[in-house]
Design an enzyme around this catalytic site. Structure first.
Site, PDB file in Angstrom:
ATOM      1  CG  ASP A 287      -2.195   0.850   0.903  1.00  0.00           C
ATOM      2  OD1 ASP A 287      -2.160   1.659  -0.052  1.00  0.00           O
ATOM      3  OD2 ASP A 287      -3.203   0.733   1.622  1.00  0.00           O
TER       4      ASP A 287
HETATM    5  C1  BGC Z   1      -5.127   3.095   0.101  1.00  0.00           C
HETATM    6  C2  BGC Z   1      -5.270   2.036  -0.961  1.00  0.00           C
HETATM    7  C3  BGC Z   1      -5.180   2.637  -2.334  1.00  0.00           C
HETATM    8  C4  BGC Z   1      -3.877   3.404  -2.447  1.00  0.00           C
HETATM    9  C5  BGC Z   1      -3.666   4.016  -3.817  1.00  0.00           C
HETATM   10  C6  BGC Z   1      -3.936   4.002  -0.138  1.00  0.00           C
HETATM   11  O1  BGC Z   1      -3.963   5.086   0.711  1.00  0.00           O
HETATM   12  O2  BGC Z   1      -5.014   2.494   1.359  1.00  0.00           O
HETATM   13  O3  BGC Z   1      -6.470   1.344  -0.779  1.00  0.00           O
HETATM   14  O4  BGC Z   1      -5.275   1.654  -3.317  1.00  0.00           O
HETATM   15  O5  BGC Z   1      -3.876   4.433  -1.482  1.00  0.00           O
HETATM   16  O6  BGC Z   1      -4.515   5.047  -4.080  1.00  0.00           O
END
Ligand code: BGC
Length: 744
Positions: A287
């Protein structure tokens, strides 16, 4: 060199049949193509493929930071996210393909969560439909629009089981139940990926967030997770497994730790479970900045240490922190990570690029003509409306307050959500344009153009003062019926949006009470990203519709239900607590040694609130009534390799056609461990004409009765089992059967 690379990439290889190789001929050929590219790459180029950076947006549109452009040109980036649009992605792709030494195409990722441009209901709302066909269809439409805009890879489905409605990200998943969550996870993966990743309208899916993110302590986002391995395996892992079995090609790590080890540094999770136990062959992306966050987590002392932990635990691609670029080459020199592990990671990533057809034509998804034809086309909007009306849950409907007659003359639409437009596409609205969504007020006016539809907000969503209440009450008094739209703002759920009080915000309760006091018939329309604590509203309002955030077609879809053009069929995928003190509360709880007895103080209960939630899991009413009868079992007992068929008759006893979600729950009465009082193990959505009866049959095998024992082995045990079938998790018919044989 680039030309050579492409030639090698597409050369038909002579296939040497090898008896012991379990791969198909196509898989072998794919691996050979991947290896042919890998063989040409420098260590730096390999590390580049393991690096994902974001594009940005400002007033003038999409742009890429100059340093990332330099990185692309230097072959230091393998994937970009938040870049979409056929023209823009083509421009970036050209840099990678024509300006780097090897011309390896970029992978474009994005959070296509519930629609791309045409926004579908928030995922928890879609889950409320229990309608697998439409859930799959919603993902298909999203993929068709997203790929027409140059995207290859979605950061969805989010499959985190969530049992704490304080956690704002409960909106992104399928609720509290691993069985329902697994079915939906698989449908979404199939919807996004289809059966051919190379098709132009399908995209690679990412299952996230691995794992147990939904169990963040006290519902506070990014907080720690501490749970038994049995709970992990029984409740939190199954939707991931289902998504992987459905073919998902990538998986995203979670921000949280699991029992002290951050997920992005957990060899146990990524290597032992994902790779070795489950045989996952896709790639693992972290993530956002999760490798960097290993430092504040307190397990890594510096960036190199963080990368070392992540790679050695099983991460293949870093999102946004750039730590792999920064540190991996030195770590190889120092012998702290191996180039073989890097090769393995790069292979997994290149494989997906090949599967998407990017090595055959890197621009194949960046097609402006297709973009124009596909994005928000009428069929997509129609599909979103169909999904939206199926996602609405009728929580209460006293004296058949609903549906409204379309002959109603004066309708007052009151409340802060009646004209809210931004809210409707929810918190993960991605490329959705909120200005295009239909408000509740518009939907009602579209549906009954001849009625006098008046409107007063009463207050804004935060509802800090009562200045507008008097006008709201005046407006209500002049109407024949009031539609009262209450709920949350879009930013009150989603990431980094936990709430400790999950009631209606501010003074909305007072507004509702003032409007209800007029004595006019009031129908409440809720819009919110999570279960709310609204027992007072349930006691006071005759009719309540849970509409969550329904996306682009919200107002029209709600009007479909309000006026009976669609008979609501949604069922709650998550329990609604009466108050925050009851959390966690979910249907599949274990029994206690002191089950509730009203007259006995020393039994399991609260002094100040019943044990029962406000609305149970699986609850949802219809404008018609369904009666369950004649629960029969094909046999009183079964052997381990046998099966029992459970049949029930469901009759539509009302005067409208309707759909019902028939739910099957099981309970193992006596086991080597306490087993849940009810566990969802089957469901079927059926449609019945007035007066029609249908028999629904479920088949039970020992697979449905198996669980993780004390030693974590998985299997069934002989003994007596309850089977419950009904229209929610509480009101069911019960049967009993026995499993004979010696324990597995
Ligand atoms: C989130 C993810 C997301 C990623 C990219 C993160 O802050 O937890 O779910 O896919 O950002 O946008």
């Amino acid at each position: 060199m680039k030309r050579i690379l492409f030639l090698i990439g597409i050369l038909p290889f002579a296939l040497i049949q090898c008896e012991s190789d379990p791969r198909s001929a196509a898989e072998r050929r794919l691996d050979e193509r991947v290896d042919s590219v890998l063989a040409l790459m420098t260590l730096e180029e390999k590390i580049g493929q393991m690096t994902l950076f974001t594009s940005d947006m400002d007033q003038t549109g999409a742009f890429l930071r100059p340093e990332y452009i330099d990185d692309i040109r230097a072959g230091k980036v393998g994937a970009i996210f938040n870049a979409y649009g056929a023209a823009y992605t083509r421009r970036l792709q050209e840099m990678a393909v024509t300006e780097t030494r090897l011309g390896i195409p970029l992978l474009f990722g994005y959070d296509v969560i519930h629609g791309h441009r045409t926004i579908f209901p928030m995922p928890l709302a879609e889950a409320s439909s229990w309608d697998m066909g439409w859930i799959r269809k919603a993902a298909q439409v999203a993929a068709a629009e997203a790929t027409a805009e140059g995207l290859h890879w979605t950061f969805a489905p989010m499959v985190d089981v969530a049992r704490d409605p304080r956690w704002g990200r409960i909106i992104e998943g399928s609720g509290e139940d691993p069985f329902l969550g697994s079915r939906i996870a698989a449908e979404r993966v199939i919807g996004f990926q289809g059966d051919d990743l190379a098709a132009l309208n399908t995209m690679a899916a990412t299952v996230k967030h691995f794992v147990a993110y939904g169990a963040a302590q006290a519902g506070r986002d990014y907080h720690s997770v501490d749970m038994s391995e049995r709970r992990l395996r029984e409740t939190y892992l199954p939707p991931f497994k289902a998504a992987i079995d459905a073919g998902a090609v990538s998986i995203m790590t979670a921000f949280n730790d699991y029992n002290g080890v951050p997920a992005s540094a957990s060899r146990f999770l990524m290597t032992d479970i994902l790779r070795e136990e489950w045989g996952f062959t896709g790639f693992i992306v972290t993530d956002y900045t999760a490798i960097m966050e290993l430092q504040p987590h307190g397990v890594a002392s510096d960036p190199a240490h963080a990368s070392e932990l992540a790679l050695n635990a099983g991460v293949d691609m870093s999102m946004q922190d750039g730590y792999f670029n920064l540190t991996l080459a030195d770590l190889v020199k120092q012998g702290r990570v191996t180039e073989q592990d890097i090769d393995t990671a790069v292979r997994r990533i290149l494989r997906v690029k090949f599967q998407l057809g990017l090595f055959d034509d890197p621009y194949r998804y960046s097609d402006e003509e297709r973009e124009k034809a596909e994005v928000m086309k009428p069929e997509n909007i129609q599909a979103a409306r169909e999904m939206a009306r199926r996602s609405i849950v009728l929580l209460k409907n006293e004296n058949q307050s609903l549906p409204l007659s379309d002959q109603t003359r004066r309708i007052a639409v009151i409340g802060p959500l009646s004209e809210g437009r931004r809210e409707l596409i929810g918190s993960w609205s991605a490329a959705g344009d909120w200005t295009k969504s239909v408000t509740l007020l518009e939907g009602i006016r579209n549906r009954v153009p001849n009625a006098v539809v008046t409107h007063a907000d009463g207050c804004d969503i935060v509802c800090g003062d009562d200045a507008g209440f008097a006008e709201a009450v005046r407006t209500a008094r002049l109407a024949d019926v009031v539609v009262l739209a209450l709920g949350e703002a879009y930013w009150m759920s989603g990431e980094a949006a936990s709430r400790s009080d999950i009631g209606l915000p501010g003074r909305q309760r007072e507004l509702a009470e003032a409007v209800l006091k007029t004595g006019k018939p009031v129908v409440v329309v809720l819009m919110n990203g999570r279960p709310l604590t609204i027992d007072w509203l349930d006691a006071a309002a005759p009719a309540i519709l849970e509409t969550w955030f329904l996306g682009t077609t919200t107002g029209d879809a709600i009007a479909d239900v309000l006026f009976g053009d669609y008979n609501p069929s949604g069922k709650l995928p998550v329990t609604f607590p009466r108050n925050v003190g009851q959390i966690p509360i979910y249907h599949s709880a274990l029994p206690t040694g002191r089950p509730f007895k009203a007259e006995d103080k020393y039994t399991s209960k609260y002094l100040d609130v019943p044990n029962e939630p406000l609305y149970v899991f699986g609850h949802g009413l219809s404008y018609t009534t369904f009666v369950y009868s004649d629960l029969t079992l094909s046999a009183p007992s079964m052997t381990p390799d046998g099966r029992i068929e459970v049949t029930v008759t469901v009759t539509n006893t009302g005067s409208r056609a309707g759909e019902e979600v028939v739910q099957l729950y099981l309970r193992d009465r006596i086991g080597s461990l306490s087993r849940p009082l009810r566990e969802l193990k089957g469901f079927e959505k059926i449609s019945l004409e007035p007066g029609e009866s249908r028999q629904v049959t479920f088949t039970i095998t020992t697979g449905d009765l198996s669980f993780f024992k004390e030693d974590l082995s998985f299997g069934w045990e002989p003994g007596e089992f309850e089977v419950h079938v009904g229209g929610n998790s509480r009101d069911t018919l019960m049967g009993l059967f026995e499993v004979v044989g010696s324990r597995q």
